[in-house]
Design an enzyme around this catalytic site. Structure first.
Site, PDB file in Angstrom:
ATOM      1  N   ASP A 111      -3.882   5.987   6.487  1.00  0.00           N
ATOM      2  CA  ASP A 111      -4.243   7.238   6.665  1.00  0.00           C
ATOM      3  C   ASP A 111      -5.412   6.843   7.916  1.00  0.00           C
ATOM      4  OD1 ASP A 111      -5.615   9.738   6.875  1.00  0.00           O
ATOM      5  OD2 ASP A 111      -5.018  10.131   4.877  1.00  0.00           O
TER       6      ASP A 111
ATOM      7  N   PHE B  55      -0.644  17.750   3.110  1.00  0.00           N
ATOM      8  CA  PHE B  55      -1.435  16.852   1.637  1.00  0.00           C
ATOM      9  C   PHE B  55      -0.106  16.653   0.799  1.00  0.00           C
ATOM     10  CE2 PHE B  55      -5.518  17.425  -0.765  1.00  0.00           C
ATOM     11  CZ  PHE B  55      -5.151  16.301  -1.536  1.00  0.00           C
TER      12      PHE B  55
ATOM     13  N   ARG C 262       0.292  11.752  -9.819  1.00  0.00           N
ATOM     14  CA  ARG C 262       0.933  10.295  -9.319  1.00  0.00           C
ATOM     15  C   ARG C 262       2.276  10.169  -9.792  1.00  0.00           C
ATOM     16  NH1 ARG C 262      -3.518   7.535  -7.178  1.00  0.00           N
ATOM     17  NH2 ARG C 262      -5.749   7.859  -7.949  1.00  0.00           N
TER      18      ARG C 262
ATOM     19  N   GLU D 169       0.894  -1.032   0.084  1.00  0.00           N
ATOM     20  CA  GLU D 169      -0.160  -0.036  -0.093  1.00  0.00           C
ATOM     21  C   GLU D 169       0.920   1.259   0.017  1.00  0.00           C
ATOM     22  OE1 GLU D 169      -2.517   1.504  -0.922  1.00  0.00           O
ATOM     23  OE2 GLU D 169      -4.000   1.337   0.629  1.00  0.00           O
ATOM     24  N   ASP D 170       0.209   2.244  -0.594  1.00  0.00           N
ATOM     25  CA  ASP D 170       1.274   3.511  -0.682  1.00  0.00           C
ATOM     26  C   ASP D 170       1.107   4.349   0.642  1.00  0.00           C
ATOM     27  OD1 ASP D 170      -1.528   4.091  -1.324  1.00  0.00           O
ATOM     28  OD2 ASP D 170      -1.015   5.705  -2.495  1.00  0.00           O
TER      29      ASP D 170
HETATM   30  C1  PRP Z   1      -5.699   6.045  -0.520  1.00  0.00           C
HETATM   31  C2  PRP Z   1      -4.577   5.369  -0.338  1.00  0.00           C
HETATM   32  C3  PRP Z   1      -5.075   3.989   0.429  1.00  0.00           C
HETATM   33  C4  PRP Z   1      -6.124   4.724   1.279  1.00  0.00           C
HETATM   34  C5  PRP Z   1      -5.584   5.012   2.625  1.00  0.00           C
HETATM   35  O1  PRP Z   1      -6.430   5.369  -1.778  1.00  0.00           O
HETATM   36  O2  PRP Z   1      -4.016   4.770  -1.584  1.00  0.00           O
HETATM   37  O3  PRP Z   1      -5.413   3.175  -0.161  1.00  0.00           O
HETATM   38  O4  PRP Z   1      -6.365   5.923   0.584  1.00  0.00           O
HETATM   39  O5  PRP Z   1      -6.544   5.913   3.578  1.00  0.00           O
HETATM   40  P1  PRP Z   1      -7.263   5.152   4.701  1.00  0.00           P
HETATM   41  O6  PRP Z   1      -6.249   4.519   5.541  1.00  0.00           O
HETATM   42  O7  PRP Z   1      -7.964   6.290   5.216  1.00  0.00           O
HETATM   43  O8  PRP Z   1      -8.444   4.160   4.401  1.00  0.00           O
HETATM   44  P2  PRP Z   1      -7.565   6.340  -2.559  1.00  0.00           P
HETATM   45  O9  PRP Z   1      -8.951   5.673  -2.191  1.00  0.00           O
HETATM   46  O10 PRP Z   1      -7.426   7.719  -2.579  1.00  0.00           O
HETATM   47  O11 PRP Z   1      -7.461   5.528  -3.822  1.00  0.00           O
HETATM   48  P3  PRP Z   1      -6.070   5.587  -4.879  1.00  0.00           P
HETATM   49  O12 PRP Z   1      -4.995   4.536  -4.350  1.00  0.00           O
HETATM   50  O13 PRP Z   1      -6.592   5.187  -6.304  1.00  0.00           O
HETATM   51  O14 PRP Z   1      -5.330   6.835  -4.916  1.00  0.00           O
END
Ligand code: PRP
Length: 179
Positions: A102, A151, A164, A98-99
């Site tokens: 949050d 951010f 990205r 995972e990136d």
């Molecule tokens: C982002 C990120 C994680 C998630 C983390 O994805 O890649 O999957 O939010 O947030 P959390 O811990 O609050 O759940 P996003 O929904 O923005 O989709 P993306 O990966 O396509 O950017």
């Protein structure tokens, strides 16, 4: 894109060095095994591609896509699977890549969902950890960097689907998202 970035939080060199360390750690801990690396689309793609190429043990690849419901979704914690894995994971050693973590909603949902499929193990490898934003208790087993509550964009992370492909992780200027 660069003019929209206030400051660089992690340079591409710092990211590459840290990914090398994580890959070496995974190589060691999964020696003799073939872990299934599960990438969460789309944010993890850059991290996933670099991490896997830095690893020397054999791995399998698969992807999952998750979406949140509506604009208030993150705070409500409602998540939905929009693309499932291609194959069964029963008996496999799964590493979720995972990136960023949050609130933790995404990974807590996913861990539950994957555990129900009877894998041998499920671990989390996250490039960034925004610990101060956590709502549900979930920890990365392997972590790149702790991340301030800013951010951040780049290296897979977006704002409105942009940035990205920045090669570093930077803090987006307020003027961009407060327009
Ligand atoms: C982002 C990120 C994680 C998630 C983390 O994805 O890649 O999957 O939010 O947030 P959390 O811990 O609050 O759940 P996003 O929904 O923005 O989709 P993306 O990966 O396509 O950017």
């Amino acid at each position: 894109m660069h003019q929209d970035v206030e400051s660089i939080m992690f340079t591409k060199e710092q990211i590459a060095a840290r990914i090398g360390e994580l890959a070496a750690q995974l190589d060691k801990e999964y020696a003799g095994k073939t872990p299934l690396m599960v990438g969460i689309l789309k944010g993890s793609v850059m991290f996933y591609a670099d991490l896997l190429r830095a690893m020397t043990i054999p791995v399998e690849m698969d992807f999952i896509a998750i979406s949140s419901y509506g604009s208030g979704a993150k705070s409500s914690g409602e998540v939905k699977l929009i693309k499932d894995l291609d194959r069964k994971i029963e008996g496999k050693d799964v590493i979720i890549v995972e990136d960023i973590i949050d609130s933790g909603y995404t990974l807590s949902y996913l861990k539950r969902n994957l555990y129900a499929r009877k894998p041998e193990s499920v671990k989390i490898c996250a490039l960034l950890d925004k610990y101060s934003r956590r709502v549900v208790p979930i920890e990365a087993d392997y972590k790149g960097f702790d991340c301030e509550d800013e951010f951040v964009v780049g290296f897979g992370l977006d704002y409105a689907e942009r940035y990205r492909n920045l090669p570093y992780i930077g803090v987006l200027k307020r003027s961009v998202y407060e327009k």
